[in-house]
Scaffold this motif. Structure first.
Motif, PDB file in Angstrom:
ATOM      1  N   SER A 192     100.790  -8.638 102.367  1.00  0.00           N
ATOM      2  CA  SER A 192     102.005  -8.192 103.030  1.00  0.00           C
ATOM      3  C   SER A 192     102.706  -7.104 102.216  1.00  0.00           C
ATOM      4  O   SER A 192     103.119  -6.061 102.756  1.00  0.00           O
ATOM      5  N   ILE A 193     102.831  -7.329 100.913  1.00  0.00           N
ATOM      6  CA  ILE A 193     103.513  -6.362 100.050  1.00  0.00           C
ATOM      7  C   ILE A 193     102.719  -5.058  99.956  1.00  0.00           C
ATOM      8  O   ILE A 193     103.284  -3.957 100.055  1.00  0.00           O
ATOM      9  N   LYS A 194     101.406  -5.180  99.751  1.00  0.00           N
ATOM     10  CA  LYS A 194     100.566  -3.983  99.627  1.00  0.00           C
ATOM     11  C   LYS A 194     100.605  -3.154 100.904  1.00  0.00           C
ATOM     12  O   LYS A 194     100.675  -1.921 100.857  1.00  0.00           O
ATOM     13  N   SER A 195     100.578  -3.827 102.050  1.00  0.00           N
ATOM     14  CA  SER A 195     100.648  -3.118 103.323  1.00  0.00           C
ATOM     15  C   SER A 195     101.962  -2.344 103.438  1.00  0.00           C
ATOM     16  O   SER A 195     101.988  -1.192 103.894  1.00  0.00           O
ATOM     17  N   HIS A 196     103.043  -2.980 102.998  1.00  0.00           N
ATOM     18  CA  HIS A 196     104.342  -2.315 103.054  1.00  0.00           C
ATOM     19  C   HIS A 196     104.373  -1.101 102.130  1.00  0.00           C
ATOM     20  O   HIS A 196     104.848  -0.028 102.521  1.00  0.00           O
ATOM     21  N   ILE A 197     103.880  -1.257 100.909  1.00  0.00           N
ATOM     22  CA  ILE A 197     103.889  -0.150  99.950  1.00  0.00           C
ATOM     23  C   ILE A 197     103.008   0.996 100.434  1.00  0.00           C
ATOM     24  O   ILE A 197     103.357   2.175 100.288  1.00  0.00           O
ATOM     25  N   ASP A 198     101.879   0.660 101.041  1.00  0.00           N
ATOM     26  CA  ASP A 198     100.997   1.707 101.572  1.00  0.00           C
ATOM     27  C   ASP A 198     101.696   2.535 102.645  1.00  0.00           C
ATOM     28  O   ASP A 198     101.463   3.740 102.772  1.00  0.00           O
ATOM     29  N   GLN A 199     102.562   1.873 103.426  1.00  0.00           N
ATOM     30  CA  GLN A 199     103.238   2.560 104.520  1.00  0.00           C
ATOM     31  C   GLN A 199     104.536   3.235 104.082  1.00  0.00           C
ATOM     32  O   GLN A 199     104.863   4.333 104.562  1.00  0.00           O
ATOM     33  N   SER A 200     105.266   2.600 103.151  1.00  0.00           N
ATOM     34  CA  SER A 200     106.605   3.079 102.804  1.00  0.00           C
ATOM     35  C   SER A 200     106.731   3.639 101.398  1.00  0.00           C
ATOM     36  O   SER A 200     107.793   4.147 101.030  1.00  0.00           O
ATOM     37  N   GLY A 201     105.686   3.497 100.605  1.00  0.00           N
ATOM     38  CA  GLY A 201     105.750   3.988  99.241  1.00  0.00           C
ATOM     39  C   GLY A 201     106.218   2.927  98.260  1.00  0.00           C
ATOM     40  O   GLY A 201     106.751   1.885  98.647  1.00  0.00           O
ATOM     41  N   GLN A 202     106.016   3.202  96.979  1.00  0.00           N
ATOM     42  CA  GLN A 202     106.391   2.270  95.922  1.00  0.00           C
ATOM     43  C   GLN A 202     107.907   2.316  95.687  1.00  0.00           C
ATOM     44  O   GLN A 202     108.458   3.379  95.400  1.00  0.00           O
ATOM     45  N   PRO A 203     108.610   1.196  95.808  1.00  0.00           N
ATOM     46  CA  PRO A 203     110.047   1.200  95.548  1.00  0.00           C
ATOM     47  C   PRO A 203     110.334   1.261  94.054  1.00  0.00           C
ATOM     48  O   PRO A 203     109.457   0.969  93.230  1.00  0.00           O
ATOM     49  N   ASP A 204     111.562   1.624  93.705  1.00  0.00           N
ATOM     50  CA  ASP A 204     111.970   1.575  92.309  1.00  0.00           C
ATOM     51  C   ASP A 204     111.943   0.131  91.795  1.00  0.00           C
ATOM     52  O   ASP A 204     111.625  -0.126  90.639  1.00  0.00           O
TER      53      ASP A 204
END
Length: 339
Positions: A192-204
């Motif tokens: 779930s987290i990886k999918s989000h980062i792939d779509q939205s980028g790495q958060p601070d």
């Protein structure tokens, strides 16, 4: 006491089945003041939830809280309510349907899966009756709280045990008290987290927000705080993130006494002043999106962060009925079915 008996047993009939109860916290029947008062009274009367001397708490609950909070809570519930009802109930039903489908591929109709809510409807007592009516004599109970706490999982056990005290013929019981270390659960969170980062980028900063409990519960021996931090660490390590990229916080505090810290809301207010302008928040202690995740985090939390100068706030939904979550729950249950 009059015990409830099962009078239709036939030794020449079909062999008894095994069955599963997925348990969640519960939800009011409608986002209205009357239903909230009934729900909150049941919830807040539980001594596992509020460890205060009973007489004192009865007075506070009935003469203060239940005169003020139901109306406020009803307004909040209306902000997240769907055409199909409470999000928690909708997702919980979908989880039951999903787990039933996965188990049916291997066990056919021999392992029915039902839903039981600790507070409200459908009750745990009703769930047990549904299974025994289906000739289930061996029950696996999975409380949908990954990290054990006496206020949640312990209370669920109390409700199961209370129902059993009314029965003449008590079923066999397999009670799963936590699954935060389950590889399948950690995998589902990572997907779930990886999918989000792939779509939205790495958060601070990736914030793991868990429901809080009073600090004294921890001091009195409840392991929940440790299990939350362990969940965060296991996910962080599997994703290959540095400790500086993540943090664990606690939300939903109530009353004046200290709760587990750091507090999620205070953290979101403070981060922009520390140069953290891009955050993603996930709530791994909630198996389903609900008032505390949709309204408290994705609405209130977002507002707090942006008002404090934050530029990008992302909420990563709960695992809900995502296929990886359904498979994880089914695999956790299957370990008990093989015993």
């Amino acid at each position: 006491m009059k015990y409830i008996g099962q009078t239709d047993y036939d030794h020449r009939g079909p062999a008894p089945k095994r069955g599963v109860i997925l348990c969640n916290l519960g939800t009011p029947d409608a986002p209205q003041t009357t239903e909230l008062r009934r729900y909150l009274k049941e919830f807040l009367s539980d001594p596992r939830v509020v460890e205060v001397p009973r007489l004192l708490w009865w007075i506070i609950l009935n003469f203060i809280i239940l005169r003020i909070r139901p109306r406020r809570s009803a307004k909040l519930y209306r902000s997240v309510w769907t055409e199909s009802g409470s999000p928690l109930l909708v997702y919980s039903r979908a989880q039951v349907e999903g787990v039933q489908k996965v188990l049916a591929e291997k066990y056919g109709d021999q392992v029915p899966v039902v839903l039981g809510m600790r507070y409200g409807n459908p009750s745990i007592e009703l769930a047990i009756k549904q299974l025994t009516d289906l000739n289930v004599r061996d029950i696996v109970v999975l409380p949908l709280y990954p990290q054990y706490s006496g206020a949640t999982t312990g209370s669920t056990f109390d409700a199961v045990a209370k129902t059993f005290t009314k029965m003449r013929w008590v079923p066999e019981l397999h009670f799963i008290n936590s699954y935060h270390q389950s590889a399948a659960y950690i995998d589902a969170l990572c997907v779930s987290i990886k999918s989000h980062i792939d779509q939205s980028g790495q958060p601070d900063k990736l914030i793991f927000s868990y429901h809080g409990t009073p600090e004294r519960y921890l001091k009195n021996g409840d392991p929940y705080h440790c299990f939350c931090h362990q969940t965060t660490r296991l996910v962080r390590e599997q994703l290959g993130l540095d400790e500086s990229q993540v943090m664990t916080t606690f939300q939903s505090r109530f009353g004046r006494e200290p709760w587990l810290q750091p507090y999620t809301d205070k953290t979101l207010e403070a981060l922009p002043n520390e140069g953290i302008k891009n955050v993603a928040v996930i709530c791994p202690g909630f198996s389903s999106d609900c008032l505390e995740t949709i309204e408290e985090i994705n609405m209130q939390g977002r507002q707090l962060f942006t008002d404090a100068g934050g530029e990008k706030f992302s909420y990563i939904p709960c695992l809900n009925d995502h296929p990886t979550h359904i498979k994880a729950l089914a695999s956790i249950i299957e370990k008990q079915l093989k015993h």
